[in-house]
Design a protein around this motif. Sequence first.
Motif, PDB file in Angstrom:
ATOM      1  N   VAL A   1      30.739  44.256  42.396  1.00  0.00           N
ATOM      2  CA  VAL A   1      31.517  44.435  43.929  1.00  0.00           C
ATOM      3  C   VAL A   1      30.130  44.648  44.826  1.00  0.00           C
ATOM      4  O   VAL A   1      29.650  45.948  44.168  1.00  0.00           O
ATOM      5  N   VAL A   2      29.587  44.597  46.300  1.00  0.00           N
ATOM      6  CA  VAL A   2      28.416  45.035  46.706  1.00  0.00           C
ATOM      7  C   VAL A   2      29.480  45.647  47.593  1.00  0.00           C
ATOM      8  O   VAL A   2      30.131  45.218  49.342  1.00  0.00           O
ATOM      9  N   HIS A   3      29.909  47.795  48.625  1.00  0.00           N
ATOM     10  CA  HIS A   3      30.145  47.545  49.792  1.00  0.00           C
ATOM     11  C   HIS A   3      29.581  48.994  49.865  1.00  0.00           C
ATOM     12  O   HIS A   3      28.748  50.067  49.532  1.00  0.00           O
ATOM     13  N   GLN A   4      29.035  48.734  50.903  1.00  0.00           N
ATOM     14  CA  GLN A   4      27.870  49.922  52.204  1.00  0.00           C
ATOM     15  C   GLN A   4      26.602  50.474  51.305  1.00  0.00           C
ATOM     16  O   GLN A   4      26.391  50.755  51.481  1.00  0.00           O
ATOM     17  N   ASP A   5      26.364  48.552  50.528  1.00  0.00           N
ATOM     18  CA  ASP A   5      24.743  48.921  49.748  1.00  0.00           C
ATOM     19  C   ASP A   5      24.637  49.346  48.516  1.00  0.00           C
ATOM     20  O   ASP A   5      23.942  49.478  47.929  1.00  0.00           O
ATOM     21  N   LYS A   6      25.687  49.582  48.052  1.00  0.00           N
ATOM     22  CA  LYS A   6      25.749  50.239  46.501  1.00  0.00           C
ATOM     23  C   LYS A   6      27.226  49.695  46.031  1.00  0.00           C
ATOM     24  O   LYS A   6      28.190  48.899  45.997  1.00  0.00           O
ATOM     25  N   LYS A   7      26.126  48.768  44.404  1.00  0.00           N
ATOM     26  CA  LYS A   7      26.692  47.609  44.074  1.00  0.00           C
ATOM     27  C   LYS A   7      27.747  48.629  42.876  1.00  0.00           C
ATOM     28  O   LYS A   7      27.736  49.380  42.213  1.00  0.00           O
ATOM     29  N   GLN A   8      28.652  47.951  42.555  1.00  0.00           N
ATOM     30  CA  GLN A   8      29.818  48.405  41.733  1.00  0.00           C
ATOM     31  C   GLN A   8      30.217  47.246  40.610  1.00  0.00           C
ATOM     32  O   GLN A   8      31.176  46.538  41.060  1.00  0.00           O
ATOM     33  N   TYR A   9      30.011  47.200  39.386  1.00  0.00           N
ATOM     34  CA  TYR A   9      30.792  46.557  38.420  1.00  0.00           C
ATOM     35  C   TYR A   9      32.139  47.040  38.477  1.00  0.00           C
ATOM     36  O   TYR A   9      32.489  47.831  38.415  1.00  0.00           O
ATOM     37  N   PHE A  10      33.167  46.144  38.331  1.00  0.00           N
ATOM     38  CA  PHE A  10      34.750  46.087  38.183  1.00  0.00           C
ATOM     39  C   PHE A  10      35.431  45.712  36.362  1.00  0.00           C
ATOM     40  O   PHE A  10      34.346  44.821  36.256  1.00  0.00           O
ATOM     41  N   ILE A  11      35.625  46.050  36.561  1.00  0.00           N
ATOM     42  CA  ILE A  11      36.794  45.481  35.239  1.00  0.00           C
ATOM     43  C   ILE A  11      37.678  44.998  34.582  1.00  0.00           C
ATOM     44  O   ILE A  11      37.828  43.452  33.668  1.00  0.00           O
ATOM     45  N   ASN A  12      38.726  44.886  36.136  1.00  0.00           N
ATOM     46  CA  ASN A  12      39.721  44.000  36.016  1.00  0.00           C
ATOM     47  C   ASN A  12      39.793  43.737  37.983  1.00  0.00           C
ATOM     48  O   ASN A  12      40.203  42.262  37.332  1.00  0.00           O
ATOM     49  N   GLY A  13      39.701  43.891  38.465  1.00  0.00           N
ATOM     50  CA  GLY A  13      39.971  42.821  39.370  1.00  0.00           C
ATOM     51  C   GLY A  13      39.463  44.486  40.701  1.00  0.00           C
ATOM     52  O   GLY A  13      38.829  45.364  40.824  1.00  0.00           O
ATOM     53  N   VAL A  14      39.675  43.307  42.281  1.00  0.00           N
ATOM     54  CA  VAL A  14      39.004  44.640  43.394  1.00  0.00           C
ATOM     55  C   VAL A  14      40.421  44.212  44.585  1.00  0.00           C
ATOM     56  O   VAL A  14      41.099  42.945  44.856  1.00  0.00           O
ATOM     57  N   GLY A  15      40.927  45.222  45.435  1.00  0.00           N
ATOM     58  CA  GLY A  15      41.887  45.878  45.532  1.00  0.00           C
ATOM     59  C   GLY A  15      41.753  45.675  47.286  1.00  0.00           C
ATOM     60  O   GLY A  15      41.316  47.097  47.364  1.00  0.00           O
ATOM     61  N   ILE A  16      41.635  44.848  47.802  1.00  0.00           N
ATOM     62  CA  ILE A  16      41.676  45.575  49.067  1.00  0.00           C
ATOM     63  C   ILE A  16      42.920  45.339  49.941  1.00  0.00           C
ATOM     64  O   ILE A  16      43.381  44.798  49.880  1.00  0.00           O
ATOM     65  N   GLY A  17      42.900  46.765  51.277  1.00  0.00           N
ATOM     66  CA  GLY A  17      44.600  46.736  52.099  1.00  0.00           C
ATOM     67  C   GLY A  17      45.235  47.698  51.044  1.00  0.00           C
ATOM     68  O   GLY A  17      45.073  48.696  50.636  1.00  0.00           O
ATOM     69  N   LEU A  18      46.797  46.833  50.868  1.00  0.00           N
ATOM     70  CA  LEU A  18      47.412  47.785  50.909  1.00  0.00           C
ATOM     71  C   LEU A  18      47.454  47.807  48.951  1.00  0.00           C
ATOM     72  O   LEU A  18      47.449  49.576  48.836  1.00  0.00           O
ATOM     73  N   ASP A  19      46.925  46.999  48.356  1.00  0.00           N
ATOM     74  CA  ASP A  19      46.389  47.107  47.411  1.00  0.00           C
ATOM     75  C   ASP A  19      45.398  49.105  46.924  1.00  0.00           C
ATOM     76  O   ASP A  19      45.651  50.183  46.128  1.00  0.00           O
ATOM     77  N   GLY A  20      44.596  48.704  47.945  1.00  0.00           N
ATOM     78  CA  GLY A  20      43.906  50.588  48.078  1.00  0.00           C
ATOM     79  C   GLY A  20      44.056  51.404  48.594  1.00  0.00           C
ATOM     80  O   GLY A  20      44.136  52.108  47.852  1.00  0.00           O
ATOM     81  N   TYR A  21      45.200  50.506  49.341  1.00  0.00           N
ATOM     82  CA  TYR A  21      45.756  52.366  50.308  1.00  0.00           C
ATOM     83  C   TYR A  21      46.764  52.922  48.935  1.00  0.00           C
ATOM     84  O   TYR A  21      46.706  53.842  48.633  1.00  0.00           O
ATOM     85  N   VAL A  22      47.513  52.061  48.214  1.00  0.00           N
ATOM     86  CA  VAL A  22      48.230  53.021  47.249  1.00  0.00           C
ATOM     87  C   VAL A  22      47.495  53.367  45.637  1.00  0.00           C
ATOM     88  O   VAL A  22      48.014  54.265  45.604  1.00  0.00           O
TER      89      VAL A  22
END
Length: 263
Positions: free
Chosen positions: A116-137
Motif C-alpha cells: 500500500v502507498v499512503h502519503q508517498d510511503k510504501k508498506q508491504y502488508f501480510i494480511n490486509g488493509v482496513g480503512i474506516g471502521l476497521d482502522g478506527y478499531v
Amino acid sequence: MTIILYNPKSRLGNNQKLLHKIETMIRNQGDAVVLKNVLTIGDTDGFLEQFKATDRFVIVGGDGTLHQLVNAINIHQVSQDVTMVQAGTGNDFLRSLKSKDTLISIKQSLMDLPHVVHQDKKQYFINGVGIGLDGYVGHIVDESRIKKSKLGFFKATLKGLASFQPIQMTLKMQDQHLEIKKTWFVAVMHSAYFGGGMKIAPNASRSSKTLEVVVVKDCPKWLLFIIFPTIYLGWHKIFKSYVEFYQTQEINISTTKKTYAQF
C-alpha cells in the motif's frame, strides 16, 4: 545455527516461557541458538551478512512482528530458511497457512506480498488493509488500555461501532469505479482473516495476486451489531445489500474526509 527473532512486546510480553521452550527444543536437536530482539535490529544488511546460507531464522511473534520485519528486510535477500512460531495476539497470518507444525515454514508466503502507498510511503502488508471502521478499531486498541487479545479486539469493535460514523469513499479498481456515500469500512485482503480469526474475505488466497475487496456500506448501525459476529464464520456474505465483494489486483481508495487505516 538457528537465529531466533523475537519481539519482547508480542502477546503483551508474555512469551518468555514459549521462547525458552523453543530455544531448549532446538538446542536438544544439537543446533546452536542465537537470540535476537527484533526491536534492536538496526542495519538489516549488516545483520543478515553475519549468517551462513545454511543457518535458519525462527520468528517468535505475531502479525505485528512479521509486519515490522517484512518492511525492514528484503525477503529476496534472505538466503536462509525462515520459519515462525505462533506467538502473537491475532496470528491471522499463520492461521491462513493452516499448518499444525510447531515451526511453520513461511518464506515462500512472503516472497510476493502486496503493498500500500499512503502519503508517498510504501508498506508491504501480510494480511490486509482496513480503512474506516476497521482502522478506527485498531486505533482504539493501540491508544487505549484495552488488551491486545481476541476479547480486547471484540470490546474495541463494539466501542468503535457505537461511535464511528460512516463516510464517503471512492474506489477505483481495474474495471470498476465506485462512489459510496455511506461507507462503514473497506478491507483489501491478501488473506481470509483479520482481527484474530474473523473470516472477512472468504475467497482471498495467498497464492494469488488478486486481492479481495470487502465493502460494508449503507447499513443501519443496529444491523452492524448483528452482522459483526457473523464475520467470524464468513457468514456476513449473506447480507448482500450491505456487504459487497470485489476482485482486483490494484485499487485506489480516497475519502472525503480524514479517517483511520490499519495495515
